[in-house]
Design a protein around this motif. Structure first.
Motif, mmCIF file in Angstrom:
data_model
loop_
_atom_site.group_PDB
_atom_site.id
_atom_site.type_symbol
_atom_site.label_atom_id
_atom_site.label_comp_id
_atom_site.label_asym_id
_atom_site.label_seq_id
_atom_site.Cartn_x
_atom_site.Cartn_y
_atom_site.Cartn_z
ATOM 1 N N GLY A 144 0.791 -1.225 0.000
ATOM 2 C CA GLY A 144 0.000 0.000 0.000
ATOM 3 C C GLY A 144 0.822 1.273 0.000
ATOM 4 N N HIS A 145 2.119 1.165 -0.365
ATOM 5 C CA HIS A 145 2.986 2.345 -0.395
ATOM 6 C C HIS A 145 3.192 2.839 -1.822
ATOM 7 N N SER A 146 3.923 3.935 -1.951
ATOM 8 C CA SER A 146 4.162 4.548 -3.259
ATOM 9 C C SER A 146 5.590 4.287 -3.725
ATOM 10 N N LEU A 147 5.752 4.325 -5.061
ATOM 11 C CA LEU A 147 7.045 4.017 -5.670
ATOM 12 C C LEU A 147 7.397 5.107 -6.679
ATOM 13 N N LEU A 148 8.577 5.686 -6.533
ATOM 14 C CA LEU A 148 9.105 6.674 -7.476
ATOM 15 C C LEU A 148 10.323 6.075 -8.161
ATOM 16 N N LEU A 149 10.386 6.199 -9.488
ATOM 17 C CA LEU A 149 11.512 5.665 -10.260
ATOM 18 C C LEU A 149 12.056 6.775 -11.141
ATOM 19 N N SER A 150 13.353 6.754 -11.420
ATOM 20 C CA SER A 150 13.918 7.824 -12.232
ATOM 21 C C SER A 150 14.871 7.302 -13.301
ATOM 22 N N GLY A 151 15.031 8.103 -14.340
ATOM 23 C CA GLY A 151 15.938 7.802 -15.447
ATOM 24 C C GLY A 151 15.969 9.012 -16.371
ATOM 25 N N GLN A 152 16.892 9.019 -17.306
ATOM 26 C CA GLN A 152 17.001 10.172 -18.192
ATOM 27 C C GLN A 152 15.979 10.146 -19.318
ATOM 28 N N SER A 153 15.615 8.961 -19.789
ATOM 29 C CA SER A 153 14.754 8.846 -20.966
ATOM 30 C C SER A 153 13.426 8.191 -20.606
ATOM 31 N N GLU A 154 12.541 8.125 -21.605
ATOM 32 C CA GLU A 154 11.254 7.456 -21.424
ATOM 33 C C GLU A 154 11.469 5.988 -21.031
ATOM 34 N N PRO A 155 10.602 5.428 -20.190
ATOM 35 C CA PRO A 155 10.762 4.030 -19.766
ATOM 36 C C PRO A 155 10.859 3.042 -20.924
ATOM 37 N N GLY A 156 10.239 3.346 -22.049
ATOM 38 C CA GLY A 156 10.322 2.455 -23.198
ATOM 39 C C GLY A 156 11.706 2.363 -23.797
ATOM 40 N N GLN A 157 12.601 3.284 -23.418
ATOM 41 C CA GLN A 157 13.969 3.288 -23.923
ATOM 42 C C GLN A 157 14.978 2.759 -22.904
ATOM 43 N N TRP A 158 14.507 2.199 -21.811
ATOM 44 C CA TRP A 158 15.410 1.754 -20.750
ATOM 45 C C TRP A 158 16.081 0.412 -21.051
ATOM 46 N N LYS A 159 15.634 -0.306 -22.051
ATOM 47 C CA LYS A 159 16.252 -1.560 -22.488
ATOM 48 C C LYS A 159 16.304 -2.615 -21.382
ATOM 49 N N LEU A 160 15.263 -2.641 -20.573
ATOM 50 C CA LEU A 160 15.183 -3.675 -19.538
ATOM 51 C C LEU A 160 14.911 -5.023 -20.197
ATOM 52 N N SER A 161 15.575 -6.063 -19.714
ATOM 53 C CA SER A 161 15.482 -7.375 -20.361
ATOM 54 C C SER A 161 14.398 -8.264 -19.764
ATOM 55 N N LEU A 162 13.914 -7.915 -18.577
ATOM 56 C CA LEU A 162 12.866 -8.701 -17.928
ATOM 57 C C LEU A 162 11.506 -8.186 -18.420
ATOM 58 N N PRO A 163 10.815 -8.967 -19.236
ATOM 59 C CA PRO A 163 9.591 -8.456 -19.874
ATOM 60 C C PRO A 163 8.546 -7.933 -18.886
ATOM 61 N N ASP A 164 8.319 -8.642 -17.795
ATOM 62 C CA ASP A 164 7.308 -8.212 -16.840
ATOM 63 C C ASP A 164 7.696 -6.882 -16.185
ATOM 64 N N LEU A 165 8.977 -6.689 -15.926
ATOM 65 C CA LEU A 165 9.437 -5.423 -15.351
ATOM 66 C C LEU A 165 9.299 -4.297 -16.370
#
Length: 222
Positions: free
Chosen positions: A117-138
């Motif tokens: 029930g808490h909040s989550l803040l995430l940061s990066g320089q570009s849009e999340p679609g450009q983060w090249k994360l390899s874990l599909p669900d993440l």
């Protein structure tokens, strides 16, 4: 003139809400940070170029929410269940792209924080679609998150940024110096930081105050 040996002493940035100068370049992002209890899905992605104020806003949010802050690259060694007991900010998520253990840790933290029930803040320089994360669900969870954007600085913000960067280093440029620099520098956060560091080093080594004339000399030096 003999030059003084300069010491690479770290600046101490002021990261409170009162130190965050608001202009059209960052007002929307600040508004979203301040309305954190209303975030869709209780999470937000904060993006912007290097030096745009992501870390500053993250600390503002942490103070408002009582949340913790962790670098994404530190997640494999972090105590995820303990982190998830309160709101949490994860900085520089793109840095873990392709690092399976770190991505899995973030995926676990993401799910557990929201389940608690808490909040989550995430940061990066570009849009999340450009983060090249390899874990599909993440990757899908990041791309489905509301984005708050910090833009490149306008004149008001760049002026305030230069003043803050000098103050962080306990430097007081004479009147007229900052307007002079503003007309001659590259218009980016990174350029502002590099310029203030360059002037700080030159001022220390030459034992000179930072004046308009001194700034002109430094800028014109080969």
């Amino acid at each position: 003139m003999a030059e003084q040996l300069s010491l690479n002493l770290p600046a101490r940035p002021a990261l409170g809400r009162d130190d965050f100068f608001v202009t059209p370049a960052n007002a929307v992002a600040l508004g979203l940070i301040e309305r954190w209890p209303d975030w869709s899905g209780r999470k937000l992605v904060l993006i912007g170029p290097e030096g745009a104020g992501k870390t500053h806003l993250t600390h503002v949010w942490a103070a408002l929410s009582g949340g913790g802050i962790v670098a994404a690259s530190d997640l494999p060694e972090a105590d995820i269940p303990t982190l998830a007991r309160s709101p949490v900010a994860v900085e520089d998520v793109p840095a873990i792209a392709g690092r399976r253990s770190a991505e899995q840790a973030l995926f676990h933290l993401h799910n557990l924080v929201l389940a608690e029930g808490h909040s989550l803040l995430l940061s990066g320089q570009s849009e999340p679609g450009q983060w090249k994360l390899s874990l599909p669900d993440l990757a899908s969870r990041m791309q489905g998150t509301t984005v708050a954007r910090l833009d490149q600085p306008d004149d008001m913000l760049l002026t305030a940024l230069l003043a803050k960067l000098f103050a962080d280093r306990q430097l007081v440029p004479t009147p007229g110096t900052i307007p002079y620099l503003l007309r001659r520098m590259d218009r980016s956060f990174a350029a502002a930081r590099a310029l203030v560091e360059r002037l700080d080093r030159a001022s220390l080594s030459q034992k000179r105050p930072i004046t308009r004339a001194f700034a002109a000399k430094v800028l014109n030096a080969n």
